[in-house]
Design a protein around this motif. Structure first.
Motif, PDB file in Angstrom:
ATOM      1  N   ASP A  32      48.762  95.464  69.436  1.00 45.49           N
ATOM      2  CA  ASP A  32      48.441  94.554  68.549  1.00 45.49           C
ATOM      3  C   ASP A  32      48.913  94.144  67.327  1.00 45.49           C
ATOM      4  OD1 ASP A  32      46.341  94.054  70.646  1.00 45.49           O
ATOM      5  OD2 ASP A  32      44.908  95.207  70.107  1.00 45.49           O
ATOM      6  N   ASN A  36      50.400  90.778  64.437  1.00 45.06           N
ATOM      7  CA  ASN A  36      49.529  90.532  63.158  1.00 45.06           C
ATOM      8  C   ASN A  36      49.848  89.143  62.505  1.00 45.06           C
ATOM      9  OD1 ASN A  36      47.750  92.808  63.397  1.00 45.06           O
ATOM     10  ND2 ASN A  36      49.186  94.100  62.264  1.00 45.06           N
ATOM     11  N   LYS A  77      44.350  85.031  63.382  1.00 47.21           N
ATOM     12  CA  LYS A  77      43.337  85.502  64.365  1.00 47.21           C
ATOM     13  C   LYS A  77      42.724  84.333  65.164  1.00 47.21           C
ATOM     14  CE  LYS A  77      43.770  89.877  63.312  1.00 47.21           C
ATOM     15  NZ  LYS A  77      44.140  90.926  63.985  1.00 47.21           N
ATOM     16  N   ASP A  78      42.314  83.372  64.551  1.00 43.81           N
ATOM     17  CA  ASP A  78      41.893  82.136  65.283  1.00 43.81           C
ATOM     18  C   ASP A  78      42.520  81.474  66.312  1.00 43.81           C
ATOM     19  OD1 ASP A  78      43.343  81.209  63.257  1.00 43.81           O
ATOM     20  OD2 ASP A  78      42.409  79.209  63.039  1.00 43.81           O
ATOM     21  N   GLN A  96      44.718  83.334  68.083  1.00 45.61           N
ATOM     22  CA  GLN A  96      44.716  84.624  69.115  1.00 45.61           C
ATOM     23  C   GLN A  96      43.760  84.385  70.330  1.00 45.61           C
ATOM     24  OE1 GLN A  96      45.241  88.572  67.786  1.00 45.61           O
ATOM     25  NE2 GLN A  96      46.447  87.924  66.048  1.00 45.61           N
ATOM     26  N   ASN A 136      42.207  86.861  72.217  1.00 48.88           N
ATOM     27  CA  ASN A 136      41.014  87.909  71.988  1.00 48.88           C
ATOM     28  C   ASN A 136      40.298  88.133  73.249  1.00 48.88           C
ATOM     29  OD1 ASN A 136      41.654  88.243  69.275  1.00 48.88           O
ATOM     30  ND2 ASN A 136      40.743  86.117  68.779  1.00 48.88           N
TER      31      ASN A 136
END
Length: 392
Positions: free
Chosen positions: A25, A29, A33-34, A36, A38
């Motif tokens: 992961d 980086n 995050k939004d 990815q 997930n």
């Protein structure tokens, strides 16, 4: 798929440690995050080899193959019988893994079959020289046209509408970016309208392109077409042919043709749902240094033994780009080998038999369709009078 992934968990940890990271992961980086995912990919569970094979076989069986159905493709894609010897030979590892023969001392096998292919194509066409090969019949026509334009330093290419439509499209695509003008000649009774061609040929004509047998399976008058073409200074007469037909027809060299191109897929290469194909180009010696691709020559080594070398290699990989005749980057080697084995296996009489049977299977259904129509008159009207009449 786990058994087929070569890196183990321990391998992954060692690689991560070497670049200063703790987990996979951490490699991502930099991605917000939004953006990815997930979550796990929405894929079905892995299948065993047996399950995968069964599934792929089920999918493959949805296709209609020429081994089960009658094939009416034609037009450059021919379902001729392929002698079993071809697959046995080309499947040998020294052939199907071979690549560009840059070093002749370790590439004698590859160089030899290219040399033999070129020799056989020259024997069929009557031309002085042939190259290693081209991608397919369409690009062969295009490369010949570009060569003719560069040789004559003119920008007009005349092509008959009786040429395979896809080949005309390929020519137009290339000609557009090369700044060349493509002029199409209309047809009359299924063949090139020679009266219109005579009007279109001017001092700006670089080449005239005709296909024979043409897209409709009719034989063109190549001799008359050549005479019209050569009224223009430095104009090249390019004939696109079916190489198998040359076993019973006159060689293009006897009819005033300067450059011969064609599609050799019918010589031992399966239809394969669209490829690969095998274009070829042969020409008079005047064009030798302008031919695209490569030419393999025969010589002797220091011990006097027969050997082979790349004689002319006017490709971008070998010389400065601005001096290259073409950007062709493959010689279709495996297909060249298949066609070479096909021609050698059948020989003169075998090729003639294939050509005669192909002709019979064209004419006999037409004869039944015409139902008592005077077949001799039919042949004359459709420019087929050069075919042997005993075929009917």
């Amino acid at each position: 798929m786990f058994p087929y992934i070569p890196t183990t968990h321990e391998d992954e940890q060692e690689m991560l440690k070497s670049i200063g990271l703790n987990s996979l992961d951490d490699l991502f980086n930099d991605i917000p995050k939004d953006l990815q995912l997930n979550r796990e990919l929405n894929l079905p569970n892995a299948k065993s080899e047996l399950e995968v094979r069964s599934y792929l076989t089920e999918l493959a069986n949805k296709n209609c193959s020429t081994s089960k159905m009658a094939c009416f493709l034609g037009a450059g894609a021919y379902d001729h019988y392929i002698p079993s010897i071809i697959n046995h030979i080309i499947s040998r590892s020294e052939f199907y893994t071979s690549y560009t023969p840059y070093q002749p001392e370790i590439s004698q096998g590859t160089l030899q079959y290219i040399f033999e292919f070129q020799t056989l194509i020259c024997n069929l066409t009557g031309m002085d020289v042939a190259n290693a090969s081209l991608y397919d019949g369409g690009t062969a026509i295009t490369e010949a046209a570009l060569m003719a334009a560069a040789s004559a330093r003119k920008d007009e290419i005349i092509i008959s509408k009786t040429v395979r439509p896809e080949s005309i499209q390929v020519l137009k695509t290339y000609a557009h970016v090369q700044g060349l003008k493509v002029i199409e000649v209309d047809m009359k009774d299924g063949v090139t309208d020679l009266e219109e061609l005579d009007k279109l040929v001017t001092d700006n004509t670089a080449a005239v392109i005709v296909q024979s047998p043409n897209f409709f399976g009719i034989i063109e008058d190549l001799k008359a077409t050549g005479e019209i073409t050569h009224k223009a200074k430095k104009a090249s007469f390019i004939a696109s042919v079916d190489p198998i037909s040359l076993a019973i027809l006159k060689k293009p060299s006897e009819l005033g043709v300067d450059v011969v191109v064609g599609e050799a897929q019918g010589m031992g290469i399966p239809v394969s749902f669209g490829g690969p194909y095998l274009g070829f180009i042969a020409a008079k010696s005047d064009y030798m240094r302008k031919l695209p691709g490569r030419i393999v020559g025969q010589t002797e080594d220091k011990n006097g033994k027969r050997s082979f070398v790349l004689t002319l290699t006017a490709r971008e990989q070998h010389i400065r780009r601005e001096k290259a005749t073409s950007n062709i980057c493959s010689n279709q080697g495996l297909n060249v080998l298949a066609a070479t084995i096909y021609m050698v296996t059948l020989g003169k009489e075998g090729l003639k038999e294939v050509a005669l049977q192909s002709t019979k299977k064209l004419i006999m259904p037409l004869n039944k369709l015409l139902n008592q129509v005077n077949i001799n008159q039919f042949l004359i009207n459709h420019s087929l009078k050069n075919l042997p009449l005993h075929l009917i």
